[in-house]
Design an enzyme around this catalytic site. Sequence first.
Site, PDB file in Angstrom:
ATOM      1  N   THR A 209       1.083  -0.911   0.286  1.00 45.67           N
ATOM      2  CA  THR A 209       0.428  -0.694  -0.053  1.00 45.67           C
ATOM      3  C   THR A 209       0.855   1.718   0.046  1.00 45.67           C
ATOM      4  O   THR A 209       2.191   1.578   0.626  1.00 45.67           O
ATOM      5  CB  THR A 209      -1.165  -0.172   1.265  1.00 45.67           C
ATOM      6  N   GLY A 210       0.705   2.205  -0.693  1.00 46.79           N
ATOM      7  CA  GLY A 210       1.170   3.035  -0.539  1.00 46.79           C
ATOM      8  C   GLY A 210       2.566   3.533  -1.577  1.00 46.79           C
ATOM      9  O   GLY A 210       3.170   3.545  -1.645  1.00 46.79           O
ATOM     10  N   GLY A 211       2.151   1.889  -2.604  1.00 49.20           N
ATOM     11  CA  GLY A 211       3.471   1.823  -3.747  1.00 49.20           C
ATOM     12  C   GLY A 211       3.507   2.764  -4.504  1.00 49.20           C
ATOM     13  O   GLY A 211       4.314   2.362  -6.266  1.00 49.20           O
TER      14      GLY A 211
ATOM     15  N   GLY B  48       7.815   7.247  -3.548  1.00 48.39           N
ATOM     16  CA  GLY B  48       8.508   6.633  -1.927  1.00 48.39           C
ATOM     17  C   GLY B  48       9.046   5.260  -2.667  1.00 48.39           C
ATOM     18  O   GLY B  48       9.856   5.212  -2.287  1.00 48.39           O
ATOM     19  N   ILE B  49       8.987   5.802  -0.161  1.00 45.08           N
ATOM     20  CA  ILE B  49       9.506   4.108   0.360  1.00 45.08           C
ATOM     21  C   ILE B  49       8.549   2.915  -0.438  1.00 45.08           C
ATOM     22  O   ILE B  49       9.355   1.502  -1.232  1.00 45.08           O
ATOM     23  CB  ILE B  49       9.406   3.642   1.201  1.00 45.08           C
ATOM     24  N   GLY B  50       7.313   2.837  -0.956  1.00 44.37           N
ATOM     25  CA  GLY B  50       6.676   2.053  -0.979  1.00 44.37           C
ATOM     26  C   GLY B  50       6.712   1.290  -2.336  1.00 44.37           C
ATOM     27  O   GLY B  50       6.939   0.684  -3.173  1.00 44.37           O
TER      28      GLY B  50
ATOM     29  N   SER C  37       7.575   4.219  12.241  1.00 48.50           N
ATOM     30  CA  SER C  37       8.727   5.343  12.082  1.00 48.50           C
ATOM     31  C   SER C  37       9.172   5.383  13.294  1.00 48.50           C
ATOM     32  O   SER C  37       8.728   4.953  14.360  1.00 48.50           O
ATOM     33  CB  SER C  37       7.443   6.686  11.818  1.00 48.50           C
TER      34      SER C  37
ATOM     35  N   TYR D  23       0.423  12.520  14.069  1.00 43.86           N
ATOM     36  CA  TYR D  23       0.873  12.017  13.165  1.00 43.86           C
ATOM     37  C   TYR D  23       2.115  10.406  13.891  1.00 43.86           C
ATOM     38  O   TYR D  23       2.112   9.487  13.735  1.00 43.86           O
ATOM     39  CB  TYR D  23       1.883  12.376  12.453  1.00 43.86           C
TER      40      TYR D  23
HETATM   41  N1  LIG Z   1       9.912   9.826   3.967  1.00 45.44           N
HETATM   42  C1  LIG Z   1      10.253   9.367   5.799  1.00 45.44           C
HETATM   43  O1  LIG Z   1      11.515  10.392   6.140  1.00 45.44           O
HETATM   44  C2  LIG Z   1       9.531   8.584   7.063  1.00 45.44           C
HETATM   45  C3  LIG Z   1      10.056   8.188   7.796  1.00 45.44           C
HETATM   46  C4  LIG Z   1       9.263   7.750   8.832  1.00 45.44           C
HETATM   47  C5  LIG Z   1       8.420   6.419   8.658  1.00 45.44           C
HETATM   48  N2  LIG Z   1       7.993   7.095   6.777  1.00 45.44           N
HETATM   49  C6  LIG Z   1       6.634   6.250   6.344  1.00 45.44           C
HETATM   50  O2  LIG Z   1       7.220   5.758   5.489  1.00 45.44           O
HETATM   51  C7  LIG Z   1       5.500   5.151   4.344  1.00 45.44           C
HETATM   52  C8  LIG Z   1       6.115   5.805   3.705  1.00 45.44           C
HETATM   53  O3  LIG Z   1       6.175   7.499   2.980  1.00 45.44           O
HETATM   54  P1  LIG Z   1       6.671   7.863   1.893  1.00 45.44           P
HETATM   55  O4  LIG Z   1       8.315   8.929   3.302  1.00 45.44           O
HETATM   56  O5  LIG Z   1       7.646   6.834   0.832  1.00 45.44           O
HETATM   57  O6  LIG Z   1       5.472   9.538   1.688  1.00 45.44           O
HETATM   58  P2  LIG Z   1       4.591   9.013   0.119  1.00 45.44           P
HETATM   59  O7  LIG Z   1       6.071   9.260  -1.044  1.00 45.44           O
HETATM   60  O8  LIG Z   1       4.058  10.221   0.664  1.00 45.44           O
HETATM   61  O9  LIG Z   1       3.823   7.913   0.187  1.00 45.44           O
HETATM   62  C9  LIG Z   1       3.193   7.933   0.951  1.00 45.44           C
HETATM   63  C10 LIG Z   1       2.208   6.782   0.659  1.00 45.44           C
HETATM   64  O10 LIG Z   1       0.920   6.522   0.251  1.00 45.44           O
HETATM   65  C11 LIG Z   1       0.175   6.196  -0.150  1.00 45.44           C
HETATM   66  N3  LIG Z   1      -0.926   6.894   0.537  1.00 45.44           N
HETATM   67  C12 LIG Z   1      -1.578   7.799   1.390  1.00 45.44           C
HETATM   68  N4  LIG Z   1      -3.159   7.734   1.536  1.00 45.44           N
HETATM   69  C13 LIG Z   1      -3.074   6.569   1.296  1.00 45.44           C
HETATM   70  C14 LIG Z   1      -4.292   6.093   1.666  1.00 45.44           C
HETATM   71  N5  LIG Z   1      -5.438   6.753   2.193  1.00 45.44           N
HETATM   72  N6  LIG Z   1      -4.775   5.209   1.006  1.00 45.44           N
HETATM   73  C15 LIG Z   1      -3.790   3.956   0.088  1.00 45.44           C
HETATM   74  N7  LIG Z   1      -2.067   4.754  -0.352  1.00 45.44           N
HETATM   75  C16 LIG Z   1      -2.307   6.468   0.213  1.00 45.44           C
HETATM   76  C17 LIG Z   1       0.191   7.999  -1.016  1.00 45.44           C
HETATM   77  O11 LIG Z   1      -0.304   7.769  -2.336  1.00 45.44           O
HETATM   78  P3  LIG Z   1      -1.351   8.942  -2.622  1.00 45.44           P
HETATM   79  O12 LIG Z   1      -1.272  10.078  -2.224  1.00 45.44           O
HETATM   80  O13 LIG Z   1      -2.136   8.190  -3.927  1.00 45.44           O
HETATM   81  O14 LIG Z   1      -2.615   7.996  -1.967  1.00 45.44           O
HETATM   82  C18 LIG Z   1       1.834   7.639  -1.406  1.00 45.44           C
HETATM   83  O15 LIG Z   1       2.018   6.973  -2.387  1.00 45.44           O
HETATM   84  C19 LIG Z   1       4.796   6.574   5.103  1.00 45.44           C
HETATM   85  O16 LIG Z   1       3.741   4.867   6.273  1.00 45.44           O
HETATM   86  C20 LIG Z   1       5.723   7.248   6.219  1.00 45.44           C
HETATM   87  O17 LIG Z   1       4.560   7.591   7.365  1.00 45.44           O
HETATM   88  C21 LIG Z   1       7.915   8.206   6.095  1.00 45.44           C
END
Ligand SMILES: NC(=O)c1ccc[n+]([C@@H]2O[C@H](COP(=O)([O-])OP(=O)(O)OC[C@H]3O[C@@H](n4cnc5c(N)ncnc54)[C@H](OP(=O)(O)O)[C@@H]3O)[C@@H](O)[C@H]2O)c1
Length: 250
Positions: free
Chosen positions: A13-15, A18-20, A138, A151
Amino acid sequence: MTGILNGKTAVITGGGTGIGLATAKKFVAEGAFVFITGRRQAELEAAVEAIGPNSVAVQADVSINTDLDRLYETVRERRGKIDILFANAAVAEGAPLGAITEEHFDRHFDINVRGLVFTVQKALPLLVDGGSIVLTSSVSAFTADPALSIYSATKAAIRSLARCWVLDLKDRHIRVNAVSPGSTETPGLGGLAGPDGDTKGFYDFLGSRIPLGRLGRPEEIANAVAFLASDAASFINGADLQVDGGAEQI
Ligand SMILES: NC(=O)c1ccc[n+]([C@@H]2O[C@H](COP(=O)([O-])OP(=O)(O)OC[C@H]3O[C@@H](n4cnc5c(N)ncnc54)[C@H](OP(=O)(O)O)[C@@H]3O)[C@@H](O)[C@H]2O)c1
């Protein structure tokens, strides 16, 4: 690439970003077939283009149960099973105490916690015995940043869910682990830079707090997730793997 996920079917999910997205690329490079989800169709289409064959996108909002039903119906039709579930979708927005609205609270808990719970629960009929679940928590689950209380609380909840689900799934030998990224350069992190949008200054500040002197790369989190998902982690269960350049370990 060593093919550590050869023949596996994964849902991420969230693929789309970013990380996904980095994890989807890594999984496919290691031999898996992946389904990715997100809300934005254009991002999903670009992601599938970037990942290449052995990937399918299903537009789905994890906070809408009928979307999850449609996602898993597609997975059932196309592959019939899930070996690996990476429940990773989340939102992250800032609001200091005093300015937390009901909408802010509900959006974070609806997506990051309720959405994750039903992402996992609704996958269970398709998840194979001995499968692997990885939840994105996180370092915010056990540290503090201004304006990130809601958050951070959602991420702390995920840590608890991983522990409890180990017991709920023990008879099926399904492993449940969390991965806790530190600051990692993704669109999601960039979104926290603030209204003036000084992303470089924000990233420099965050990187200066990390012993390795830089932000994490999404590929570095993906490597950890692939490890947790693979048989190489066959005796790792209920763990929280912190991938943060040492930031929260000192
Ligand atoms: N980057 C960091 O520094 C960091 C640090 C700690 C933890 N994290 C965690 O890592 C994970 C990935 O985050 P990221 O940093 O890669 O940011 P990101 O690029 O914003 O990825 C988040 C993804 O989740 C999807 N998403 C959000 N709401 C959603 C929903 N309701 N249904 C389905 N998909 C949804 C978004 O796509 P859509 O908007 O198109 O739905 C997006 O592709 C998250 O859980 C975040 O909390 C990140």
